[in-house]
Design a protein around this motif. Structure first.
Motif, short mmCIF file in Angstrom:
data_model
loop_
_atom_site.label_atom_id
_atom_site.label_comp_id
_atom_site.label_asym_id
_atom_site.label_seq_id
_atom_site.Cartn_x
_atom_site.Cartn_y
_atom_site.Cartn_z
N THR A 277 0.84 -1.20 0.00
CA THR A 277 0.00 0.00 0.00
C THR A 277 0.87 1.25 0.00
OG1 THR A 277 -1.72 -1.20 1.22
CG2 THR A 277 -1.88 1.19 1.18
N GLU A 282 -3.62 0.11 -4.36
CA GLU A 282 -4.84 0.31 -3.61
C GLU A 282 -5.03 -0.88 -2.67
OE1 GLU A 282 -5.95 -1.16 -7.80
OE2 GLU A 282 -4.54 0.24 -6.84
N PRO A 283 -5.71 -0.68 -1.53
CA PRO A 283 -5.78 -1.72 -0.49
C PRO A 283 -6.24 -3.09 -0.97
CG PRO A 283 -6.57 0.36 0.37
CD PRO A 283 -6.32 0.58 -1.09
#
Length: 323
Positions: A277, A282-283
């Motif tokens: 991250t 993106e997560p």
């Protein structure tokens, strides 16, 4: 006056990927050497269509990418080596303008022995495995320790170190870069798009084999250069061998030990997600990638053991193919 450049392309049954590679080079008006490693498709015919000089490797000797690249340079020696040699894998298309940008860098900086750029995947969303490669290729520009097989090399640097080691079946490009830098040359990544790669990985088994091959590279290059791949080898030993052994012992003798091992894996996974991250993923994508990065230690360990077993038995280091 700009230095002369010839491109050495290596391939084995790349099909339309090779056709695209050759077309991208023809558009940049450079001489091409194509080295074929026992293809059974029409690769050789396609190379001849664009006027490439074809080198067909002897099938009685185990194929390696390193051996193929050396054979391409050997073919060049007959007419005299160019100033620079651009190495390209046959599953890559070369971005417009890359050859001139790389040549200018070597013209301008005589201390540079290797120049590379940014590789990207053609179909990154086709599978998680392609997406893993896409992220793997994303590395900062500037001076580097090593790079992949797509690189432009100064001929004098190549000759000084004796080319690639043909016995190294994986991470042979890392091994080559280590020796080039040890000889006093700089290796540098330009902030420039270089190639578009087609990993063509759509199955778990392909990814697993590629991870086995990577583990073999960690062990073999680490054996040749003990200071290299040290963190990678430590992680593989810890998460691919020691912790699994402790987990089994815990199942037999101590539930607390089993829980501790599981906790270590969960902690490592969480740290991997956090690190990915922080690098811009993106997560959700970071969590997905972290699963495979954590799991990769098991096939990596198999690859390392394959190298040690082959070395112990005195066997040839044969390639590990994933597609």
């Amino acid at each position: 006056m700009s230095g002369s450049v010839t491109v050495v392309v290596i391939g084995r049954n790349e099909g339309q990927r090779l056709v695209a590679c050759l077309a991208s080079l023809s558009a940049q008006d450079v001489a091409i050497i194509y080295v074929d490693s026992g293809s059974t498709d029409n690769s050789i015919e396609e190379a001849r269509k664009v006027g490439a000089t074809v080198v067909d490797l002897d099938t009685s000797v185990p194929f390696t990418a390193a051996r193929a690249r050396n054979a391409g340079v050997d073919a060049l020696r007959e007419a005299g080596l160019p100033d620079y040699i651009q190495f390209i894998d046959g599953d890559c298309s070369v971005e417009s303008g890359w050859i001139s940008h790389a040549r200018l860098a070597l013209d301008t900086h005589p201390e540079m022995g290797i120049v590379t750029g940014w590789r990207s995947e053609i179909y990154p969303t086709q599978s998680i495995y392609n997406d893993l490669c896409e992220f793997e290729w994303h590395r900062p520009a500037g001076d580097i320790e090593a790079c992949g097989g797509d690189m432009m090399v100064r001929s004098t640097a190549f000759e000084q170190v004796g080319g690639f080691d043909p016995t190294v079946i994986a991470a042979e490009d890392d091994e080559f870069c280590v020796r080039v830098r040890a000889a006093g040359w700089r290796a540098h990544r330009l902030p420039q798009s270089m190639t578009r790669h087609d990993a063509a990985m759509t199955r778990f088994g392909q990814w697993w084999q590629r991870a086995v091959r990577s583990g073999h590279g960690f062990a073999q290059v680490g054996f040749l250069h003990p200071e290299y791949f040290v963190p990678e080898r430590r992680r593989v030993w810890l998460f691919g061998a020691v912790l699994p052994l402790l987990f089994v012992l815990g199942l037999l003798f101590s539930g607390i030990l089993t829980l501790a091992v599981l906790g270590a894996y969960i902690l490592s996974y969480s740290r991997t997600v956090k690190g990915l991250t922080a690098q811009g993923l993106e997560p959700a994508r970071a969590r997905h990638h972290a699963v495979f990065l954590s799991l990769s230690k098991f096939p990596n360990f198999l690859g390392m053991m394959t190298f040690y077993w082959r070395r112990y038995k005195g066997r040839s280091m044969r390639i590990i193919e994933y597609k």
